[in-house]
Design an enzyme around this catalytic site. Structure first.
Site, PDB file in Angstrom:
ATOM      1  CG  ASP A 159       2.681  -0.184   0.204  1.00 26.73           C
ATOM      2  OD1 ASP A 159       2.817  -0.422   1.422  1.00 26.73           O
ATOM      3  OD2 ASP A 159       1.996  -0.910  -0.552  1.00 26.73           O
TER       4      ASP A 159
HETATM    5  C1  NOJ Z   1       2.134  -3.073   2.440  1.00 29.26           C
HETATM    6  C2  NOJ Z   1       0.752  -2.979   1.900  1.00 29.26           C
HETATM    7  O1  NOJ Z   1       0.788  -2.942   0.494  1.00 29.26           O
HETATM    8  C3  NOJ Z   1      -0.015  -1.758   2.410  1.00 29.26           C
HETATM    9  O2  NOJ Z   1      -1.340  -1.825   1.977  1.00 29.26           O
HETATM   10  C4  NOJ Z   1       0.050  -1.701   3.902  1.00 29.26           C
HETATM   11  O3  NOJ Z   1      -0.678  -0.598   4.392  1.00 29.26           O
HETATM   12  C5  NOJ Z   1       1.510  -1.632   4.332  1.00 29.26           C
HETATM   13  N1  NOJ Z   1       2.203  -2.828   3.854  1.00 29.26           N
HETATM   14  C6  NOJ Z   1       1.675  -1.528   5.834  1.00 29.26           C
HETATM   15  O4  NOJ Z   1       1.315  -2.710   6.442  1.00 29.26           O
END
Ligand code: NOJ
Length: 676
Positions: free
Chosen positions: A239
């Site tokens: 993530d």
């Molecule tokens: C953080 C989020 O938790 C995730 O779901 C997302 O895909 C990423 N940011 C990218 O935006």
């Protein structure tokens, strides 16, 4: 290189031609604005640069679960994932995935960061709207349908956030302390299905830790479970900012650091030089990424036109239709006293529309949850627009009030024949809700309107359960979730009966803030200021807890009313090739056509130590009035298995299993038995 070669062979051939620096460049993202020389404006949320010498295209990554999101413009705002799950309609979910994937492809997005399959452990979770609810089986089925649809395009789907991410409070550091059996039975099944049946191309590991080890550097999850047990051949990305180290992360099986630039750049080549990460570990990571890219045809599609493509409007009427159908099918009719709905309006009837989500004076209706998945749509259809038009057809008129001042709203409602109050919550990524009440004094608004007009209907635009202290005072309640850009059209169709409601709750609505499965501070947000969340409720998540503790929910899992009624009969349980076939008859006993979602729960023998009943199958069926049909639901060996931690395998406990078929988890109509 021949396209006839299999993806793994193509990846191996390319890998053999790569230098150490070629390889390294593939394992970490860069800032797309810098790489593409675009100062600002809509771009991807993640970007791995191309390698022109080796003809490796750029890898573009973007959110997300409610359609192509973020700064991308000109895409369709689909209903929130909790709504997608509430349709219980696998064919529609697949269509929706296909439409989202097509839009991703048209926007030059190679990797769509969807779906999110984290189980709704606590209703206060700020990202409740972004996943498929509280049940592992429903989440798994929904995920497979959405992934299959997305990957019909040359686009890689991403199942996230692996393995657990059930709260936003302290999300970067919280350790979800959960036992092995609960992990396997509740939190992992949607991921396992995404890999096994869905053939998902990418997995995103979560921010937090599980049992004190950060997910993006946990070999137990990234290697043992994902690769060794589930045979996942795609790649694992972190993530955004969830990579915590170089050596432990690389050795655990993390392939791609996102958004990149910290741990998997020079530090990784230093680690290889020092011998703390082997070059074959680096090769594995490169191979995982390339294989997935070849698998989906990323090498075989024309390169996207980047910024230009990002700005163009690619939402089509076909996509909008999928968004509308999803919004309609996801809407759950929670209460309908005396058949208040559908609206039957005489000529000259006046309807008062109250509340901010109505869309008065250019205020945007509340159609999406906040954060990385936010998709508002360029011009969402507001309830005011759609209901004004629909009411006019019926010879009725509409007056509207923003609800900012409850006394004014009550007076507007008092002068109308009926009132519809639109209420909303504000779920967003990064923040859990304080409690389960509607925010901003909306409970008081509803109460005052209901006092002024005894024919008051409430429409909820919420990302999950809310408390309803005013429930007895209103005639009808409709849960419309975050409905996406077709908001007004869907709610008008439901209220006027052009569409018969058929959504079913993918999550229990609790009777109070205290009567929830994780009600102590140690469970959520966790002790030490949210450092440690104790998953001591174990398997008793969602309806499993309400059943085990004999707590009556406000509205149970699987629940939803219709404008018609259905009867169940003639249960038969037979052996089949899958294992067991449970068949029964469903009849539409009312006067309107409509869809029913027949649900099958299995109640294990006491010795299995399982919660009282668990969803193991379901089928949605559309029936005209008076018509009946025979439905068959296949049960597999897994439907009768529990995770045995000692042997690390699925085991069937000998004994008597009850087969329960019904219209919700608390409305069982047919019962049978099977001995194992
Ligand atoms: C953080 C989020 O938790 C995730 O779901 C997302 O895909 C990423 N940011 C990218 O935006």
């Amino acid at each position: 290189m021949s396209q006839a070669m299999r993806p793994a062979a193509r990846a191996a051939a390319l890998l053999a031609a790569m230098s150490p620096s070629d390889k390294l460049a593939l394992l970490s993202g860069v800032d797309p604005h810098v790489a593409l020389g675009v100062a600002d404006g809509p771009l991807y949320v993640g970007y791995v640069p191309p390698n022109p010498t080796l003809c490796i295209p750029a890898l573009t990554l973007n959110d997300g679960p409610a359609g192509v999101a973020g700064l991308q413009v000109g895409t369709t705002a689909f209903p929130a994932p909790i709504a997608q799950a509430a349709t219980w309609d696998l064919a529609l979910q697949q269509k929706l995935g296909q439409a989202m994937g097509l839009e991703a492809w048209e926007k030059g997005v190679d990797v769509l960061l969807a779906p999110d399959v984290n189980i709704a452990r606590i209703p206060e979770n700020g990202r409740n709207f972004e996943a498929f609810g509280e049940d592992p089986f429903l989440s798994a089925e929904t995920a497979v349908a959405v992934i299959t649809g997305i990957q019909r395009n040359p686009v890689i789907a991403t199942v996230k956030h692996f393995p657990v991410n059930s709260q936003e409070t302290n999300r970067y550091y919280v350790s979800s302390n959960v036992d092995d059996r609960t992990l396997h039975e509740i939190y992992l099944p949607p991921f396992a299905a995404a890999v096994g049946q869905g053939k998902v191309g990418a997995v995103m590991c979560a921010y937090g830790a599980v049992n004190a080890i950060h997910s993006c550097q946990a070999p137990e999850f990234l290697t043992t479970i994902l690769r060794d047990e589930w045979h996942f051949h795609g790649f694992v990305m972190s993530d955004w900012g969830a990579t915590w180290s170089t050596v432990p992360a690389a050795n655990a099986g993390l392939d791609l650091e996102m958004p990149g630039g910290v741990f998997f750049t020079s530090a990784l080549s230093d680690a290889v030089a020092a011998g703390t990460v082997t070059s074959s570990t680096v090769d594995d990571a490169v191979r995982d990424i390339l294989t997935s890219m070849f698998e989906r045809g990323i090498f075989d599609r024309p390169p996207p036109a980047l910024a230009g493509v990002a700005l163009s409007d690619i939402s089509t009427p076909a996509d909008e239709h999928v968004a509308l159908q999803t919004a309609e099918e996801s809407t759950v009719l929670l209460k309908n006293a005396g058949g208040a709905l559908p609206l039957r309006l005489g000529h000259g009837t006046s309807i008062a529309l109250i509340g901010a989500p109505v869309g008065l004076d250019g205020v945007r209706p509340y159609v999406a949850g906040g954060g990385s998945s936010y998709t508002g749509g360029a011009d969402p259809v507001s309830p005011l627009q759609a209901l004004t038009a629909r009411a006019a057809k019926a010879g009725a008129t509409v007056v509207a009030d923003s609800g900012a001042d409850p006394t004014t709203a009550a007076s507007v409602a008092g002068h109308a024949n009926l009132a519809v109050v639109f209420a909303y919550d504000q779920e967003r990524e990064g923040l859990d809700r304080d409690d389960l009440s509607l925010p901003l004094g909306q409970d008081q608004l509803i109460e005052q309107v209901a006092q002024a007009n005894h024919h008051t209907i409430v429409v909820l635009d919420t990302g999950g359960p809310v408390l309803m202290p005013w429930l007895d005072q209103v005639s009808a309640v409709v849960e419309a979730w975050y409905p996406g850009e077709q908001d007004g059209n869907a709610v008008a169709a439901i209220l006027f009966g052009d569409v018969n409601p058929s959504g079913r709750l993918p999550q229990t609505f609790p009777p109070s803030t205290a009567a929830v499965p994780a009600s102590s501070g140690d469970q959520w947000p966790g002790s030490g200021g949210g450092q440690d969340a104790a998953f001591t409720e174990g398997l008793a998540v969602g309806y499993r807890w309400y059943d085990a503790h004999k707590v009556t929910p406000l509205f149970p899992f699987g629940y939803g009313l219709s404008y018609t009624s259905f009867a169940y009969s003639h249960l038969r349980i037979a052996r089949s090739s899958a294992h067991l076939a449970v068949s029964f008859t469903v009849r539409n006993t009312g006067a309107r056509a409509g869809a029913e979602v027949a649900q099958l729960y299995v109640d294990d023998p006491t010795a299995a130590g399982e919660p009282p009943k668990q969803l193991q199958g379901y089928q949605r069926v559309y029936l005209r009035p008076g018509r009946s049909t025979r439905l068959t639901i296949a049960l597999t060996r897994r439907s009768f298995s529990v995770w045995d931690t000692a042997s690390q395998s699925w085991r069937t406990t000998p004994g008597l299993y009850r087969i329960l078929v019904g219209a919700s988890s608390r409305d069982i109509r047919l019962r049978g038995f099977v001995r194992k």
